[in-house]
Write an enzyme that holds these catalytic residues in place. Structure first.
Site, mmCIF file in Angstrom:
data_model
loop_
_atom_site.group_PDB
_atom_site.id
_atom_site.type_symbol
_atom_site.label_atom_id
_atom_site.label_comp_id
_atom_site.label_asym_id
_atom_site.label_seq_id
_atom_site.Cartn_x
_atom_site.Cartn_y
_atom_site.Cartn_z
ATOM 1 N N LYS A 53 0.857 -1.202 0.000
ATOM 2 C CA LYS A 53 0.000 0.000 0.000
ATOM 3 C C LYS A 53 0.890 1.249 0.000
ATOM 4 C CE LYS A 53 -3.255 2.551 2.980
ATOM 5 N NZ LYS A 53 -4.115 2.524 4.184
ATOM 6 N N ASP A 109 -2.607 10.044 4.046
ATOM 7 C CA ASP A 109 -4.010 9.658 4.190
ATOM 8 C C ASP A 109 -4.741 10.658 5.087
ATOM 9 O OD1 ASP A 109 -6.437 8.404 4.392
ATOM 10 O OD2 ASP A 109 -5.710 6.662 5.513
ATOM 11 N N ASP A 165 -12.173 6.906 3.973
ATOM 12 C CA ASP A 165 -10.951 6.630 4.729
ATOM 13 C C ASP A 165 -10.521 5.158 4.583
ATOM 14 O OD1 ASP A 165 -8.802 7.166 6.307
ATOM 15 O OD2 ASP A 165 -9.908 7.274 8.202
ATOM 16 N N LYS A 207 -10.123 12.417 8.751
ATOM 17 C CA LYS A 207 -9.598 11.981 10.042
ATOM 18 C C LYS A 207 -9.537 13.161 11.015
ATOM 19 C CE LYS A 207 -6.541 8.309 8.358
ATOM 20 N NZ LYS A 207 -7.155 7.188 9.075
ATOM 21 N N ARG A 214 -7.705 -0.350 0.857
ATOM 22 C CA ARG A 214 -8.253 -1.564 0.226
ATOM 23 C C ARG A 214 -8.684 -1.295 -1.210
ATOM 24 N NH1 ARG A 214 -12.603 -2.125 4.920
ATOM 25 N NH2 ARG A 214 -10.914 -1.034 5.965
ATOM 26 N N GLU A 223 -9.436 3.716 2.083
ATOM 27 C CA GLU A 223 -8.904 3.888 0.724
ATOM 28 C C GLU A 223 -7.857 2.850 0.361
ATOM 29 O OE1 GLU A 223 -7.631 5.262 3.312
ATOM 30 O OE2 GLU A 223 -5.502 4.922 2.954
ATOM 31 N N ASP A 278 1.618 6.145 5.703
ATOM 32 C CA ASP A 278 0.642 5.201 5.153
ATOM 33 C C ASP A 278 1.141 4.513 3.873
ATOM 34 O OD1 ASP A 278 -1.722 3.925 5.662
ATOM 35 O OD2 ASP A 278 -2.983 5.362 4.587
HETATM 36 N N1 BES Z 1 -4.297 4.263 6.988
HETATM 37 C C1 BES Z 1 -5.408 3.916 7.778
HETATM 38 C C2 BES Z 1 -5.113 2.841 8.821
HETATM 39 C C3 BES Z 1 -4.158 3.216 9.914
HETATM 40 C C4 BES Z 1 -4.636 3.660 11.128
HETATM 41 C C5 BES Z 1 -2.811 3.046 9.749
HETATM 42 C C6 BES Z 1 -3.756 3.973 12.137
HETATM 43 C C7 BES Z 1 -1.918 3.364 10.760
HETATM 44 C C8 BES Z 1 -2.396 3.823 11.963
HETATM 45 C C9 BES Z 1 -6.546 3.402 6.891
HETATM 46 O O1 BES Z 1 -6.594 3.898 5.605
HETATM 47 C C10 BES Z 1 -7.828 3.765 7.567
HETATM 48 O O2 BES Z 1 -8.077 4.921 7.708
HETATM 49 N N2 BES Z 1 -8.600 2.775 7.958
HETATM 50 C C11 BES Z 1 -9.836 2.970 8.622
HETATM 51 C C12 BES Z 1 -10.865 2.098 7.949
HETATM 52 C C13 BES Z 1 -12.265 2.336 8.369
HETATM 53 C C14 BES Z 1 -12.750 3.690 7.917
HETATM 54 C C15 BES Z 1 -13.137 1.259 7.757
HETATM 55 C C16 BES Z 1 -9.676 2.590 10.086
HETATM 56 O O3 BES Z 1 -8.997 1.594 10.370
HETATM 57 O O4 BES Z 1 -10.179 3.301 10.932
HETATM 58 ZN ZN ZN Z 2 -4.754 4.571 4.834
HETATM 59 ZN ZN ZN Z 3 -7.680 5.741 5.477
#
Ligand code: BES
Ligand code: ZN
Ligand code: ZN
Length: 491
Positions: free
Chosen positions: A252, A257, A334, A264, A338, A336, A275
């Site tokens: 990824k 992000d 968020d 966020k 996947r 993104e 990220d």
């Molecule tokens: N990049 C984040 C995941 C992340 C969170 C990485 C904390 C490192 C530290 C990812 O893109 C994300 O925002 N995921 C969300 C998904 C949700 C909206 C379904 C999450 O995990 O909150």
């Molecule tokens: Zn992310």
């Molecule tokens: Zn995200």
């Protein structure tokens, strides 16, 4: 920094380091060390227990040369992970005081431990001198030194050579992950790979926005449409003449992000420069595999983009196309990672026939809620691959731990309006449903594993007060690949 191996030391170094375990030989070892360096044994035994991170510093004179002796406690655990942590912190804190020539004497550790300890010492010395202040105008450079490892065990020079290659790539990977979004755009990441390919001997192709549009990598395009930075789709291939296996790696590459419109909170948003930790892990892996000339073929793919937000950004509820032809309902912008990985997985499985397919991604906060910062989440239906990755992780201290992939979780991905949705809308089992989403795009690859490194790619380290990069994944994949090659040689 130059690291060499010697059987015996000729001249007196500025610092001699003795790593030592807290085991039943400690007392007799300390007695011998005391005698050799003319130190009082009773005082030494009283003051030094060899607990991990314990350092005893003393001074002695050989002829007219003054020298320093540092005895470093490694504790009682013989595993790679804790020893590396100890020696890395040691080099980090002692770096300014060690002088120009250092000897690490392994004589007080069992010979069968020498390969592991010389590897860890080399990595710790290089990575432990890591400088986070890349963008400070007054760059404080860490002092460079010559390091000699004293050991009579066979095969140590090769171990040290490989360890130096590993550490140098880890440092480059840490620089990538620590770089902020304005210094590391998808395009700059692409150029980094092109340069690495030229230096280390692997092929690289970087698709720009136009080529990505032509290729219909539509999920990647959708995520990138809210940013003024063009996306990049990076394809790197390393080949070895004697290879019997092809391993596909996907990482990824979200260079920042923001969350998009599902934005966020600001408290820790700056950490989202990391990220692209998955991308860095697989790019470091291909670089190092090429340096070490591993007998394996590798294809590494990195979809790289920002997840930013402007008037053109995708909106929650949008239905987007993907390279696979499947439509995706974007419930949360968020989620993104996947989306871009879905295109990379479909592209990889359509264009390449790989025996193994592994993706690394800082994919979910949920994996941190589940495993904390001590292991990455491992998702695969292939028991053999699962065992091999867990074993490799245990061996090198980059742990992965399995989470289930039961079909029950598929319900969470069912969309009323599109083929699949990117988020269940429920704050439950988020790391698992993310993995199940990815699975939809793997063309039923039977040897695929997804590794969620959100908690392990970026964390608390001795290098800074804020979280920073760990290079997690490079050593794990290389260890896995080395074991794969070994098994093939035996077969
Ligand atoms: N990049 C984040 C995941 C992340 C969170 C990485 C904390 C490192 C530290 C990812 O893109 C994300 O925002 N995921 C969300 C998904 C949700 C909206 C379904 C999450 O995990 O909150
Ligand atoms: Zn992310
Ligand atoms: Zn995200």
């Amino acid at each position: 920094m130059k690291i060499t191996t010697v059987v015996e030391i000729k001249s007196t170094p500025s610092s001699t380091i003795i790593p030592i375990f807290q085991d039943d030989k400690l007392e007799s070892n300390l007695r011998l060390i005391a005698k050799k360096h003319a130190i009082d044994f009773q005082l030494l035994r009283h003051d030094f227990k060899a607990a991990s991170n314990e350092v005893l510093t003393t001074y002695f004179k050989r002829g007219t040369t003054s020298s320093k002796l540092l005895i470093v406690g490694l504790g009682e655990h013989l595993e790679h992970g804790p020893i590396l942590k100890t020696l890395r912190s040691f080099f980090k804190t002692q770096n300014p005081k060690l002088g120009k020539s250092i000897a690490v004497n392994l004589a007080w550790v069992a010979q069968k431990m020498h390969p592991m300890l010389s590897e860890i010492t080399s990595v710790a010395a290089i990575v432990g001198s890591y400088n986070l202040g890349l963008y400070k105008s007054d760059k404080k450079t860490t002092s460079k030194f010559k390091l000699q490892i004293i050991s009579r065990a066979p095969g140590i020079p090769k171990v040290v050579k490989d360890a130096v290659a590993l550490a140098e790539t880890q440092v480059r990977v840490m620089d990538l992950v620590n770089a902020p979004a304005n210094k590391l755009t998808p395009k700059i990441l692409g150029n980094w790979v092109i340069n690495s390919g030229k230096t280390n001997g692997f092929q690289v192709k970087v698709l720009n926005k136009k080529a990505i549009e032509k290729m219909k990598l539509n999920a990647l395009l959708a995520v990138s449409q809210g940013s003024d930075q063009e996306p990049a789709f990076i394809i790197a291939e390393y080949k070895h003449k004697l290879a019997k296996t092809t391993v596909g790696l996907i990482g990824k590459g979200v260079t920042f992000d923001t969350g998009g419109l599902s934005i966020k909170g600001s408290a820790n948003m700056h950490y989202m420069k990391s990220d692209m930790g998955g991308a860095a892990a697989v790019l470091g892996t291909i670089e190092l595999a090429a340096k070490l000339k591993l007998q394996v073929n590798l294809v590494a793919i990195v979809p790289a983009t920002e997840n930013s937000v402007d008037a053109a950004a995708i909106k929650p509820g949008d239905i987007i196309d993907s390279y696979s032809g499947k439509t995706i309902e974007v419930i949360d912008t968020d989620a993104e990672g996947r989306l871009i990985l879905s295109d990379a997985l479909s592209y990889m499985t359509k264009k390449y026939s790989t025996d193994v397919l592994i993706d690394y991604a800082t994919l979910t906060g949920s994996v941190i809620a589940t495993l904390g910062y001590h292991a990455a989440g491992l998702f695969t239906l292939n028991e053999k691959l699962s065992k091999e990755l867990i074993e490799a992780g245990k061996h090198c201290g980059e742990r992965v731990w399995p989470l289930p992939m039961w079909s029950d979780y598929e319900e969470d991905l069912e969309s009323d309006v599109a083929d699949v949705k990117n988020y269940s809308g429920k704050p439950l089992a988020g790391a698992i449903t993310a993995a199940k989403f990815l699975e939809v795009f793997t063309n039923k690859h039977t040897n695929w594993a997804h590794i969620d490194i959100a908690g392990t790619a970026f964390g608390d380290t001795p290098f800074g007060k804020q979280k920073n990069a760990t290079a997690f994944g490079v050593q794990l994949s290389i260890e896995y690949l080395k074991q794969l090659v070994e098994k093939q040689k035996k077969a």
